[in-house]
Design a protein around this motif. Sequence first.
Motif, PDB file in Angstrom:
ATOM      1  N   LEU A 120       0.809  -1.065  -0.076  1.00 45.07           N
ATOM      2  CA  LEU A 120       0.012   0.075   0.037  1.00 45.07           C
ATOM      3  C   LEU A 120       0.853   1.358  -0.133  1.00 45.07           C
ATOM      4  N   GLU A 121       2.072   1.130   0.621  1.00 51.09           N
ATOM      5  CA  GLU A 121       2.709   2.432   0.842  1.00 51.09           C
ATOM      6  C   GLU A 121       3.610   2.796  -0.264  1.00 51.09           C
ATOM      7  N   ARG A 122       3.654   1.721  -1.210  1.00 52.65           N
ATOM      8  CA  ARG A 122       4.638   1.974  -2.368  1.00 52.65           C
ATOM      9  C   ARG A 122       3.644   2.490  -3.558  1.00 52.65           C
ATOM     10  N   MET A 123       2.285   2.438  -3.595  1.00 46.94           N
ATOM     11  CA  MET A 123       1.413   2.986  -4.553  1.00 46.94           C
ATOM     12  C   MET A 123       1.036   4.679  -4.082  1.00 46.94           C
ATOM     13  N   ARG A 124       1.200   5.515  -5.104  1.00 49.48           N
ATOM     14  CA  ARG A 124       0.691   6.622  -4.798  1.00 49.48           C
ATOM     15  C   ARG A 124       0.294   7.466  -6.003  1.00 49.48           C
ATOM     16  N   PRO A 125      -0.465   8.752  -5.754  1.00 51.28           N
ATOM     17  CA  PRO A 125      -0.823   9.442  -6.808  1.00 51.28           C
ATOM     18  C   PRO A 125       0.077   9.848  -7.838  1.00 51.28           C
ATOM     19  N   ALA A 126       0.082   9.729  -8.865  1.00 50.59           N
ATOM     20  CA  ALA A 126       1.122  10.128 -10.005  1.00 50.59           C
ATOM     21  C   ALA A 126       1.431  11.469  -9.926  1.00 50.59           C
ATOM     22  N   ALA A 127       2.696  11.874  -9.962  1.00 46.00           N
ATOM     23  CA  ALA A 127       2.987  13.358 -10.389  1.00 46.00           C
ATOM     24  C   ALA A 127       2.574  14.054 -11.647  1.00 46.00           C
ATOM     25  N   GLU A 128       2.411  15.356 -11.719  1.00 45.25           N
ATOM     26  CA  GLU A 128       1.628  15.934 -12.537  1.00 45.25           C
ATOM     27  C   GLU A 128       2.720  15.479 -13.825  1.00 45.25           C
ATOM     28  N   GLY A 129       1.957  15.197 -15.096  1.00 40.30           N
ATOM     29  CA  GLY A 129       2.577  14.896 -16.261  1.00 40.30           C
ATOM     30  C   GLY A 129       3.218  13.455 -16.348  1.00 40.30           C
ATOM     31  N   GLN A 130       3.224  12.926 -15.146  1.00 34.68           N
ATOM     32  CA  GLN A 130       4.096  11.234 -15.239  1.00 34.68           C
ATOM     33  C   GLN A 130       3.199  10.256 -15.649  1.00 34.68           C
ATOM     34  N   GLN A 131       3.466   9.428 -16.706  1.00 33.19           N
ATOM     35  CA  GLN A 131       2.719   8.665 -17.403  1.00 33.19           C
ATOM     36  C   GLN A 131       3.475   7.215 -17.308  1.00 33.19           C
ATOM     37  N   ASP A 132       4.780   6.938 -17.006  1.00 34.69           N
ATOM     38  CA  ASP A 132       5.130   5.408 -16.932  1.00 34.69           C
ATOM     39  C   ASP A 132       4.266   4.955 -15.805  1.00 34.69           C
ATOM     40  N   ASN A 133       4.031   3.495 -16.132  1.00 34.30           N
ATOM     41  CA  ASN A 133       3.525   2.416 -15.121  1.00 34.30           C
ATOM     42  C   ASN A 133       2.463   3.018 -14.224  1.00 34.30           C
ATOM     43  N   CYS A 134       1.555   3.617 -14.859  1.00 35.74           N
ATOM     44  CA  CYS A 134       0.438   4.446 -14.228  1.00 35.74           C
ATOM     45  C   CYS A 134      -0.918   3.761 -14.785  1.00 35.74           C
ATOM     46  N   LEU A 135      -2.027   3.789 -13.895  1.00 38.60           N
ATOM     47  CA  LEU A 135      -3.343   3.649 -14.281  1.00 38.60           C
ATOM     48  C   LEU A 135      -4.371   4.603 -13.724  1.00 38.60           C
ATOM     49  N   GLU A 136      -5.416   4.610 -14.426  1.00 39.53           N
ATOM     50  CA  GLU A 136      -6.498   5.463 -14.049  1.00 39.53           C
ATOM     51  C   GLU A 136      -7.450   4.771 -13.041  1.00 39.53           C
ATOM     52  N   ALA A 137      -7.933   5.341 -11.769  1.00 40.94           N
ATOM     53  CA  ALA A 137      -8.537   4.615 -10.946  1.00 40.94           C
ATOM     54  C   ALA A 137      -9.904   5.771 -10.301  1.00 40.94           C
TER      55      ALA A 137
END
Length: 356
Positions: free
Chosen positions: A289-306
């Motif tokens: 849980l502590e390793r997943m976080r909201p993406a920084a602005e403009g960050q695209q790599d290894n992200c998903l929409e939730a």
Amino acid sequence: MIKLDVSDLHLSYGTNPILKGVSMQLNQGEVVSLLGPSGSGKTTLLRAVAGLEQPHQGTIRIGERAVFDGAGKVEVPAEGRNLGLVFQSYALWPHKTVAANVAYGLKLRKVPGAEIGERVAAVLGQLGLGHLVERYPHQLSGGQQQRVAIARALVYNPPVILLDEPLSNLDAKMREEARAWLRELILKLQLSALVVTHDQAEAMAMSDRILLLSQGRIEQQGTPQEMYGQPASLFTAEFMGSNNRLAGKVVERRDAAVCVAGEGWCLWGTCRDRADLQPGSAATAVIRLERMRPAAEGQQDNCLEADLSTSMFLGDRWEHLFHVGPQALRTHSPQPAVPGRTRLHLPASDLWVFAG
């Protein structure tokens, strides 16, 4: 120096095998926790070491002395093993005072009365119980009863102390304080302690090493840092810590890097499985849980929409519940989350991929 050596231990109840070839060692001044779900065999292993259960194969040695040898037909009874044992229920005599409870084992060993008084006073003083010697168990708090049970186990200086869920009867706040006190005591007295627990946070806080049991076998063993940060199986990864789990299929493999996809997401992770994960095979991706976080602005790599479902205030942090298709994901942050759709970043090095 090895204080306890268990080798290839097998134990069954009738036709039901409980321990299936367990081997482990406990060194001088070391705390080893037996961790695992209910029915994994951890309490049975502790009771076998104590002489309260009878294995049918393997060996148990305390120091240089064999106390059980299946092949050599050696079985020393519990009272002859000279081990300190703290039961989950504490098992204090309700009609005896604190001093009499602690002295009981010494009387059974025919220790002279004057020496009994000195040793009882010394151990109660070490545990901060000197002012309670004339009280009875019902006049003590849960934490005080626990200390009396530990004093009774320590008073005759056993080579190994066995603790079976020693903190389970305490409330949550007292458990946190007690595990710090117990760890400090074990280090101060240079005890060799084997502890049974089902609480992974408790095991990590108290232990030098953890043995994680599953279905009568040791799934993995190592330091708390190794168990938490380098799980060798999906079972270990999920048991140690709070996790998010994504079920999908492998779409690409580049050495240890594995790309896994599911409904509404496609992510790269790191293979932590012994299995040969190939494109098309089912896979489970796990991230703390502590390793997943909201993406920084403009960050695209290894992200998903939730989609944010709800947020819960936990005092020192917020916990957020998101949904990606049918799958739920949780994460922590120091502040409330913005309602609506959020891009979450899952670092590839922290997203562990296992078969299945």
